[in-house]
Design a protein around this motif. Structure first.
Motif, PDB file in Angstrom:
ATOM      1  N   THR A 137      -0.615  55.279  77.426  1.00 31.88           N
ATOM      2  CA  THR A 137       0.576  54.259  77.713  1.00 31.88           C
ATOM      3  C   THR A 137       1.904  54.568  78.227  1.00 31.88           C
ATOM      4  O   THR A 137       2.163  56.066  78.296  1.00 31.88           O
ATOM      5  CB  THR A 137       0.809  53.344  76.385  1.00 31.88           C
ATOM      6  OG1 THR A 137       1.475  54.274  75.692  1.00 31.88           O
ATOM      7  CG2 THR A 137      -0.522  52.968  75.592  1.00 31.88           C
ATOM      8  N   ASP A 138       2.748  53.839  78.767  1.00 31.72           N
ATOM      9  CA  ASP A 138       3.836  54.277  79.464  1.00 31.72           C
ATOM     10  C   ASP A 138       4.876  54.913  78.341  1.00 31.72           C
ATOM     11  O   ASP A 138       5.461  55.866  78.543  1.00 31.72           O
ATOM     12  CB  ASP A 138       4.645  53.173  79.852  1.00 31.72           C
ATOM     13  CG  ASP A 138       3.998  52.508  81.241  1.00 31.72           C
ATOM     14  OD1 ASP A 138       3.105  53.437  81.904  1.00 31.72           O
ATOM     15  OD2 ASP A 138       4.260  51.427  81.677  1.00 31.72           O
ATOM     16  N   THR A 139       4.755  54.190  77.254  1.00 32.43           N
ATOM     17  CA  THR A 139       5.627  54.986  76.098  1.00 32.43           C
ATOM     18  C   THR A 139       5.203  56.395  75.699  1.00 32.43           C
ATOM     19  O   THR A 139       5.926  57.127  75.294  1.00 32.43           O
ATOM     20  CB  THR A 139       5.571  54.099  74.780  1.00 32.43           C
ATOM     21  OG1 THR A 139       4.522  53.762  74.475  1.00 32.43           O
ATOM     22  CG2 THR A 139       6.457  52.773  75.349  1.00 32.43           C
ATOM     23  N   GLN A 140       3.603  56.363  75.500  1.00 33.53           N
ATOM     24  CA  GLN A 140       3.373  57.887  74.921  1.00 33.53           C
ATOM     25  C   GLN A 140       3.398  58.624  76.316  1.00 33.53           C
ATOM     26  O   GLN A 140       4.056  59.821  76.064  1.00 33.53           O
ATOM     27  CB  GLN A 140       1.665  57.517  74.999  1.00 33.53           C
ATOM     28  CG  GLN A 140       1.228  56.783  73.739  1.00 33.53           C
ATOM     29  CD  GLN A 140      -0.183  56.579  73.717  1.00 33.53           C
ATOM     30  OE1 GLN A 140      -0.848  56.508  74.565  1.00 33.53           O
ATOM     31  NE2 GLN A 140      -0.735  56.509  72.554  1.00 33.53           N
ATOM     32  N   ARG A 141       3.336  58.518  77.472  1.00 29.71           N
ATOM     33  CA  ARG A 141       3.519  59.335  78.689  1.00 29.71           C
ATOM     34  C   ARG A 141       4.759  59.691  78.571  1.00 29.71           C
ATOM     35  O   ARG A 141       5.256  61.110  78.741  1.00 29.71           O
ATOM     36  CB  ARG A 141       3.151  58.625  79.644  1.00 29.71           C
ATOM     37  CG  ARG A 141       3.331  59.562  80.797  1.00 29.71           C
ATOM     38  CD  ARG A 141       2.643  59.004  82.494  1.00 29.71           C
ATOM     39  NE  ARG A 141       2.723  57.760  82.562  1.00 29.71           N
ATOM     40  CZ  ARG A 141       2.022  56.704  82.492  1.00 29.71           C
ATOM     41  NH1 ARG A 141       1.076  56.973  82.284  1.00 29.71           N
ATOM     42  NH2 ARG A 141       2.146  55.462  82.707  1.00 29.71           N
ATOM     43  N   GLU A 142       5.849  58.848  78.303  1.00 31.77           N
ATOM     44  CA  GLU A 142       7.220  59.163  78.488  1.00 31.77           C
ATOM     45  C   GLU A 142       7.666  60.193  77.234  1.00 31.77           C
ATOM     46  O   GLU A 142       8.521  61.085  77.358  1.00 31.77           O
ATOM     47  CB  GLU A 142       8.143  57.985  78.254  1.00 31.77           C
ATOM     48  CG  GLU A 142       9.447  57.786  78.679  1.00 31.77           C
ATOM     49  CD  GLU A 142      10.204  56.769  78.663  1.00 31.77           C
ATOM     50  OE1 GLU A 142      11.247  56.583  79.377  1.00 31.77           O
ATOM     51  OE2 GLU A 142       9.717  55.757  78.269  1.00 31.77           O
ATOM     52  N   LEU A 146       8.768  64.106  77.861  1.00 30.43           N
ATOM     53  CA  LEU A 146      10.031  64.468  77.241  1.00 30.43           C
ATOM     54  C   LEU A 146       9.746  65.706  76.302  1.00 30.43           C
ATOM     55  O   LEU A 146      10.464  66.636  76.251  1.00 30.43           O
ATOM     56  CB  LEU A 146      10.917  63.621  76.602  1.00 30.43           C
ATOM     57  CG  LEU A 146      11.465  62.503  77.802  1.00 30.43           C
ATOM     58  CD1 LEU A 146      12.107  61.356  76.937  1.00 30.43           C
ATOM     59  CD2 LEU A 146      12.472  62.960  78.690  1.00 30.43           C
ATOM     60  N   ALA A 147       9.012  65.570  75.581  1.00 29.27           N
ATOM     61  CA  ALA A 147       8.727  66.616  74.500  1.00 29.27           C
ATOM     62  C   ALA A 147       8.228  67.868  75.145  1.00 29.27           C
ATOM     63  O   ALA A 147       8.680  69.016  74.752  1.00 29.27           O
ATOM     64  CB  ALA A 147       7.841  66.296  73.085  1.00 29.27           C
ATOM     65  N   TYR A 148       7.261  67.804  75.758  1.00 31.83           N
ATOM     66  CA  TYR A 148       6.500  69.010  76.289  1.00 31.83           C
ATOM     67  C   TYR A 148       6.757  69.621  77.445  1.00 31.83           C
ATOM     68  O   TYR A 148       6.698  70.731  77.797  1.00 31.83           O
ATOM     69  CB  TYR A 148       4.978  68.872  76.147  1.00 31.83           C
ATOM     70  CG  TYR A 148       4.485  68.775  74.790  1.00 31.83           C
ATOM     71  CD1 TYR A 148       4.141  69.935  74.127  1.00 31.83           C
ATOM     72  CD2 TYR A 148       4.216  67.614  74.159  1.00 31.83           C
ATOM     73  CE1 TYR A 148       3.780  69.604  72.824  1.00 31.83           C
ATOM     74  CE2 TYR A 148       3.879  67.468  72.917  1.00 31.83           C
ATOM     75  CZ  TYR A 148       3.750  68.493  72.066  1.00 31.83           C
ATOM     76  OH  TYR A 148       3.344  68.611  70.913  1.00 31.83           O
ATOM     77  N   TYR A 149       7.293  68.626  78.628  1.00 30.41           N
ATOM     78  CA  TYR A 149       7.852  69.442  79.914  1.00 30.41           C
ATOM     79  C   TYR A 149       9.460  69.345  79.659  1.00 30.41           C
ATOM     80  O   TYR A 149       9.965  70.072  80.363  1.00 30.41           O
ATOM     81  CB  TYR A 149       7.314  68.137  81.043  1.00 30.41           C
ATOM     82  CG  TYR A 149       5.700  68.404  81.199  1.00 30.41           C
ATOM     83  CD1 TYR A 149       5.436  69.387  81.584  1.00 30.41           C
ATOM     84  CD2 TYR A 149       5.010  67.359  80.871  1.00 30.41           C
ATOM     85  CE1 TYR A 149       3.725  69.591  81.818  1.00 30.41           C
ATOM     86  CE2 TYR A 149       3.725  67.334  80.706  1.00 30.41           C
ATOM     87  CZ  TYR A 149       3.074  68.606  81.437  1.00 30.41           C
ATOM     88  OH  TYR A 149       1.772  68.737  81.557  1.00 30.41           O
ATOM     89  N   GLU A 156      15.393  64.555  69.406  1.00 34.00           N
ATOM     90  CA  GLU A 156      15.948  64.625  70.679  1.00 34.00           C
ATOM     91  C   GLU A 156      15.357  63.206  71.628  1.00 34.00           C
ATOM     92  O   GLU A 156      16.220  62.615  72.256  1.00 34.00           O
ATOM     93  CB  GLU A 156      16.082  65.500  71.596  1.00 34.00           C
ATOM     94  CG  GLU A 156      17.089  66.902  70.879  1.00 34.00           C
ATOM     95  CD  GLU A 156      16.922  68.048  71.526  1.00 34.00           C
ATOM     96  OE1 GLU A 156      18.182  68.784  71.598  1.00 34.00           O
ATOM     97  OE2 GLU A 156      15.950  68.527  71.926  1.00 34.00           O
ATOM     98  N   VAL A 157      13.910  63.184  71.588  1.00 28.37           N
ATOM     99  CA  VAL A 157      13.169  62.394  72.339  1.00 28.37           C
ATOM    100  C   VAL A 157      13.692  61.054  71.885  1.00 28.37           C
ATOM    101  O   VAL A 157      13.766  59.974  72.461  1.00 28.37           O
ATOM    102  CB  VAL A 157      11.813  62.794  72.258  1.00 28.37           C
ATOM    103  CG1 VAL A 157      10.648  61.576  72.825  1.00 28.37           C
ATOM    104  CG2 VAL A 157      11.393  64.055  73.009  1.00 28.37           C
ATOM    105  N   LYS A 169       7.247  60.109  66.776  1.00 29.92           N
ATOM    106  CA  LYS A 169       6.111  61.024  66.241  1.00 29.92           C
ATOM    107  C   LYS A 169       4.761  60.525  66.440  1.00 29.92           C
ATOM    108  O   LYS A 169       3.587  61.202  66.734  1.00 29.92           O
ATOM    109  CB  LYS A 169       6.246  61.414  64.871  1.00 29.92           C
ATOM    110  CG  LYS A 169       7.498  62.391  64.553  1.00 29.92           C
ATOM    111  CD  LYS A 169       7.717  62.609  63.246  1.00 29.92           C
ATOM    112  CE  LYS A 169       8.857  63.762  63.074  1.00 29.92           C
ATOM    113  NZ  LYS A 169       8.898  64.273  61.352  1.00 29.92           N
ATOM    114  N   SER A 170       4.676  59.353  66.133  1.00 27.18           N
ATOM    115  CA  SER A 170       3.327  58.562  66.468  1.00 27.18           C
ATOM    116  C   SER A 170       2.892  58.292  67.792  1.00 27.18           C
ATOM    117  O   SER A 170       1.828  58.631  68.038  1.00 27.18           O
ATOM    118  CB  SER A 170       3.407  56.986  65.743  1.00 27.18           C
ATOM    119  OG  SER A 170       3.498  57.209  64.474  1.00 27.18           O
ATOM    120  N   ARG A 171       3.915  58.110  68.867  1.00 23.37           N
ATOM    121  CA  ARG A 171       3.517  57.872  70.434  1.00 23.37           C
ATOM    122  C   ARG A 171       3.006  59.558  70.664  1.00 23.37           C
ATOM    123  O   ARG A 171       1.971  59.583  71.448  1.00 23.37           O
ATOM    124  CB  ARG A 171       4.818  57.759  70.808  1.00 23.37           C
ATOM    125  CG  ARG A 171       5.171  56.051  70.877  1.00 23.37           C
ATOM    126  CD  ARG A 171       6.426  55.872  71.628  1.00 23.37           C
ATOM    127  NE  ARG A 171       6.828  54.636  71.350  1.00 23.37           N
ATOM    128  CZ  ARG A 171       8.235  54.154  71.740  1.00 23.37           C
ATOM    129  NH1 ARG A 171       8.854  54.982  72.450  1.00 23.37           N
ATOM    130  NH2 ARG A 171       8.527  52.728  71.773  1.00 23.37           N
TER     131      ARG A 171
END
Length: 187
Positions: A137-142, A146-149, A156-157, A169-171
Motif C-alpha cells: 500500500t502507499d502508506t506501507q511503501r512510504e 523511509l526506514a530502510y532506504y 523519525e518515520v 510500526k504496524s505499517r
C-alpha cells in the motif's frame, strides 16, 4: 679545500677533459665518481642502478665537459647535480615501466565472468524488489522506504509522516511481511 676521501682537482681539469685529455679525465673520475655514485645510490637505493647511473654520468661529463661553467659551482657539484637528475629520471622511468606493465597485465586479464553474473543477479533482485514494493500500500511503501532506504528510526518515520509510532510500526511490519511473501523468502 678538497672534500675528505676525494682527490684534489686542478682548476683547469675540466678544460683539459673538454680538450680530450684522458689523464685529466682519469683524475676527474677518481675525484668525483664516489660522490656521483653516492648521490645516485641515495636516490635509487639499488647498487646496480646506481652503478649504471654513475657510468652514464661520467660518460656524459666526458662528452659535455666543454659546457662546464666554473661560476656555477665546482666540478664535484656539477657532477653530483647531473647524477641526481639522472637518478630521478631513472626512478621515473622505472615507475613508468611498472605502470605500463601493470596496465598491459590488466588489459590482458580475462573478463571475470562471475563478477558479471553477480551484477546481473543483483539487477534482477533489485527489479524483483521494485515489483514487490509496488505491491505494498502507499502508506506501507512510504514507511518502509523511509526506514530502510532513508535510514530513519521508527520514531523519525512517525514524526516525518505525522503518524502515531504504533501505527508506523504496524505499517512497516505488515509491509515487510508482504515483501517477504512476494520475494519468496522462507523463515
Amino acid at each position: 679545500m678538497p672534500v675528505p676521501g676525494t682527490h684534489p682537482l686542478a682548476d683547469d681539469t675540466l678544460d683539459r677533459v673538454a680538450a680530450g685529455d684522458q689523464d685529466a679525465f682519469a683524475a676527474l673520475y677518481d675525484a668525483v665518481s664516489p660522490a656521483v655514485h653516492g648521490t645516485a645510490l641515495a636516490v635509487l637505493r639499488d647498487p646496480d642502478h646506481a652503478a649504471e647511473v654513475t657510468q652514464e654520468v661520467m660518460v656524459e661529463i666526458w662528452r659535455t665537459a666543454s659546457r662546464y661553467d666554473r661560476r656555477l659551482g665546482s666540478p664535484r657539484t656539477w657532477a653530483t647535480t647531473m647524477a641526481h637528475r639522472r637518478a630521478v629520471d631513472r626512478v621515473r622511468s622505472v615507475q613508468a615501466q611498472r605502470t605500463r606493465d601493470q596496465a598491459a597485465l590488466d588489459r590482458d586479464r580475462p573478463v571475470d565472468y562471475d563478477h558479471v553474473a553477480e551484477q546481473v543477479e543483483g539487477r534482477l533482485e533489485a527489479e524483483r524488489l521494485r515489483h514487490c514494493m509496488d505491491g505494498l500500500t502507499d502508506t506501507q511503501r512510504e514507511s518502509v522506504t523511509l526506514a530502510y532506504y532513508g535510514g530513519l528510526s521508527y520514531r523519525e518515520v512517525a514524526e516525518d509522516l505525522d503518524a502515531a509510532l504504533p501505527t508506523i510500526k504496524s505499517r512497516i511490519r505488515d509491509g515487510l511481511i508482504r515483501l517477504r511473501d512476494c520475494l519468496g523468502v522462507t523463515r
